[in-house]
Write a protein that holds these residues in place. Sequence first.
Motif, PDB file in Angstrom:
ATOM      1  N   GLU A 129      40.872  25.777  41.233  1.00 26.06           N
ATOM      2  CA  GLU A 129      40.355  25.673  41.767  1.00 26.06           C
ATOM      3  C   GLU A 129      40.313  25.669  43.278  1.00 26.06           C
ATOM      4  OE1 GLU A 129      36.936  25.188  40.405  1.00 26.06           O
ATOM      5  OE2 GLU A 129      38.510  26.029  38.143  1.00 26.06           O
ATOM      6  N   LYS A 130      41.567  26.284  44.103  1.00 22.67           N
ATOM      7  CA  LYS A 130      41.509  26.197  45.174  1.00 22.67           C
ATOM      8  C   LYS A 130      41.104  27.172  45.571  1.00 22.67           C
ATOM      9  CE  LYS A 130      44.386  22.251  46.044  1.00 22.67           C
ATOM     10  NZ  LYS A 130      45.662  21.241  46.387  1.00 22.67           N
ATOM     11  N   ALA A 131      42.594  28.309  44.723  1.00 22.57           N
ATOM     12  CA  ALA A 131      42.174  29.084  45.514  1.00 22.57           C
ATOM     13  C   ALA A 131      40.476  29.879  45.284  1.00 22.57           C
ATOM     14  CB  ALA A 131      43.270  30.411  44.190  1.00 22.57           C
ATOM     15  N   LYS A 132      39.686  29.712  43.910  1.00 20.62           N
ATOM     16  CA  LYS A 132      38.700  29.786  43.756  1.00 20.62           C
ATOM     17  C   LYS A 132      37.685  29.131  45.397  1.00 20.62           C
ATOM     18  CE  LYS A 132      38.179  30.246  38.851  1.00 20.62           C
ATOM     19  NZ  LYS A 132      37.567  29.533  37.675  1.00 20.62           N
ATOM     20  N   ALA A 133      38.477  28.024  45.509  1.00 22.67           N
ATOM     21  CA  ALA A 133      37.641  27.772  46.728  1.00 22.67           C
ATOM     22  C   ALA A 133      37.398  28.435  48.084  1.00 22.67           C
ATOM     23  CB  ALA A 133      38.061  26.276  46.613  1.00 22.67           C
ATOM     24  N   ALA A 134      38.809  29.026  48.534  1.00 24.27           N
ATOM     25  CA  ALA A 134      39.054  29.934  49.895  1.00 24.27           C
ATOM     26  C   ALA A 134      38.322  31.617  49.514  1.00 24.27           C
ATOM     27  CB  ALA A 134      40.978  29.949  49.168  1.00 24.27           C
ATOM     28  N   LEU A 136      35.922  31.857  47.835  1.00 24.13           N
ATOM     29  CA  LEU A 136      34.395  31.716  47.741  1.00 24.13           C
ATOM     30  C   LEU A 136      33.515  31.323  49.398  1.00 24.13           C
ATOM     31  CD1 LEU A 136      33.488  31.103  44.263  1.00 24.13           C
ATOM     32  CD2 LEU A 136      33.131  32.948  45.430  1.00 24.13           C
ATOM     33  N   TYR A 137      34.615  30.395  49.971  1.00 26.10           N
ATOM     34  CA  TYR A 137      34.526  29.757  51.297  1.00 26.10           C
ATOM     35  C   TYR A 137      33.365  31.157  52.446  1.00 26.10           C
ATOM     36  CZ  TYR A 137      35.206  27.084  55.518  1.00 26.10           C
ATOM     37  OH  TYR A 137      34.779  25.877  55.994  1.00 26.10           O
ATOM     38  N   PRO A 138      32.120  30.946  52.221  1.00 27.52           N
ATOM     39  CA  PRO A 138      31.347  31.728  53.629  1.00 27.52           C
ATOM     40  C   PRO A 138      32.018  31.279  55.359  1.00 27.52           C
ATOM     41  CG  PRO A 138      30.634  29.313  53.211  1.00 27.52           C
ATOM     42  CD  PRO A 138      31.881  29.060  51.856  1.00 27.52           C
ATOM     43  N   PRO A 139      31.980  32.235  55.506  1.00 25.68           N
ATOM     44  CA  PRO A 139      30.779  33.451  54.951  1.00 25.68           C
ATOM     45  C   PRO A 139      31.789  34.262  54.472  1.00 25.68           C
ATOM     46  CG  PRO A 139      31.467  33.650  57.276  1.00 25.68           C
ATOM     47  CD  PRO A 139      32.416  32.397  56.747  1.00 25.68           C
ATOM     48  N   ASN A 140      33.265  35.116  54.474  1.00 29.51           N
ATOM     49  CA  ASN A 140      33.649  36.215  54.251  1.00 29.51           C
ATOM     50  C   ASN A 140      34.677  35.339  52.569  1.00 29.51           C
ATOM     51  OD1 ASN A 140      31.916  37.981  54.968  1.00 29.51           O
ATOM     52  ND2 ASN A 140      33.266  38.422  56.872  1.00 29.51           N
ATOM     53  N   GLY A 141      35.030  34.361  52.956  1.00 28.60           N
ATOM     54  CA  GLY A 141      35.902  34.053  52.395  1.00 28.60           C
ATOM     55  C   GLY A 141      37.655  33.491  53.583  1.00 28.60           C
ATOM     56  N   ASN A 143      41.496  34.325  53.844  1.00 24.78           N
ATOM     57  CA  ASN A 143      42.440  34.591  54.308  1.00 24.78           C
ATOM     58  C   ASN A 143      43.624  33.784  52.980  1.00 24.78           C
ATOM     59  OD1 ASN A 143      42.060  36.695  55.436  1.00 24.78           O
ATOM     60  ND2 ASN A 143      43.330  35.787  57.363  1.00 24.78           N
ATOM     61  N   ILE A 144      43.960  34.293  52.201  1.00 27.48           N
ATOM     62  CA  ILE A 144      44.587  33.561  51.044  1.00 27.48           C
ATOM     63  C   ILE A 144      46.629  34.953  50.389  1.00 27.48           C
ATOM     64  CG2 ILE A 144      45.162  33.310  48.698  1.00 27.48           C
ATOM     65  CD1 ILE A 144      42.026  33.311  48.574  1.00 27.48           C
ATOM     66  N   MET A 145      47.184  33.920  50.511  1.00 26.51           N
ATOM     67  CA  MET A 145      48.465  34.551  50.744  1.00 26.51           C
ATOM     68  C   MET A 145      49.105  33.814  48.919  1.00 26.51           C
ATOM     69  SD  MET A 145      52.637  34.776  52.666  1.00 26.51           S
ATOM     70  CE  MET A 145      52.935  33.642  52.611  1.00 26.51           C
ATOM     71  N   LEU A 146      49.669  34.671  47.918  1.00 26.81           N
ATOM     72  CA  LEU A 146      49.999  34.617  47.084  1.00 26.81           C
ATOM     73  C   LEU A 146      51.660  34.658  46.953  1.00 26.81           C
ATOM     74  CD1 LEU A 146      47.576  34.988  44.906  1.00 26.81           C
ATOM     75  CD2 LEU A 146      47.744  32.774  45.160  1.00 26.81           C
ATOM     76  N   SER A 147      52.936  33.100  46.639  1.00 29.96           N
ATOM     77  CA  SER A 147      53.436  33.689  46.516  1.00 29.96           C
ATOM     78  C   SER A 147      54.776  32.951  45.364  1.00 29.96           C
ATOM     79  CB  SER A 147      55.172  32.607  47.790  1.00 29.96           C
ATOM     80  OG  SER A 147      54.515  30.933  47.817  1.00 29.96           O
ATOM     81  N   GLY A 148      55.586  33.068  45.344  1.00 31.91           N
ATOM     82  CA  GLY A 148      56.716  32.504  44.025  1.00 31.91           C
ATOM     83  C   GLY A 148      56.227  33.536  42.536  1.00 31.91           C
ATOM     84  N   ASN A 149      56.791  32.803  41.561  1.00 35.48           N
ATOM     85  CA  ASN A 149      57.138  33.360  40.525  1.00 35.48           C
ATOM     86  C   ASN A 149      55.361  33.650  39.356  1.00 35.48           C
ATOM     87  OD1 ASN A 149      60.198  33.858  40.393  1.00 35.48           O
ATOM     88  ND2 ASN A 149      59.701  31.969  39.231  1.00 35.48           N
TER      89      ASN A 149
END
Length: 149
Positions: A129-134, A136-141, A143-149
């Motif tokens: 849910e946090k990833a989806k919110a990030a 979809l955050y206006p105006p262009n979302g 930046n997201i960095m995923l880490s881990g297994n």
Amino acid sequence: MKRKQIIFEGLKKLNEDLTKEQLMGGKISGYDAETIGSLVKISRNTVSKELTELCDEGLVVKIKSRPVQFLCRESLERILDVRIEASLLIVKDIKEILDIYCTGNKNIQMEDPFAMLIGYDKSLSEAVEKAKAAVLYPPNGLNIMLSGN
């Protein structure tokens, strides 16, 4: 011959006479570990473990129904006359593959791409849910960095 190879050959044998019409008509959507095990005379749980490894190696398509079913990737590609993408080696229903390759619509999207994550609706639900919110955050979302297994 190794046990895994025996199981793979058994699955290929079951897939030999499979037709596109059987898949499209819903008559056959795959073969469960018990059916394959009885053919090759190996216990169901061992067959299931080895088939999962074969799926990880990209040789088998895993259909996460009840019971879990399997198809030989090579045979399915021959029947449909396509190259199946690695992202479609584990699906909820064979119709996911058929919709993409038999209707010609390569733009069909899954309802929720996070649904392929183990635990997306349980232990990972808050993170999803946090990833989806990030995203979809206006105006262009964000930046997201995923880490881990």
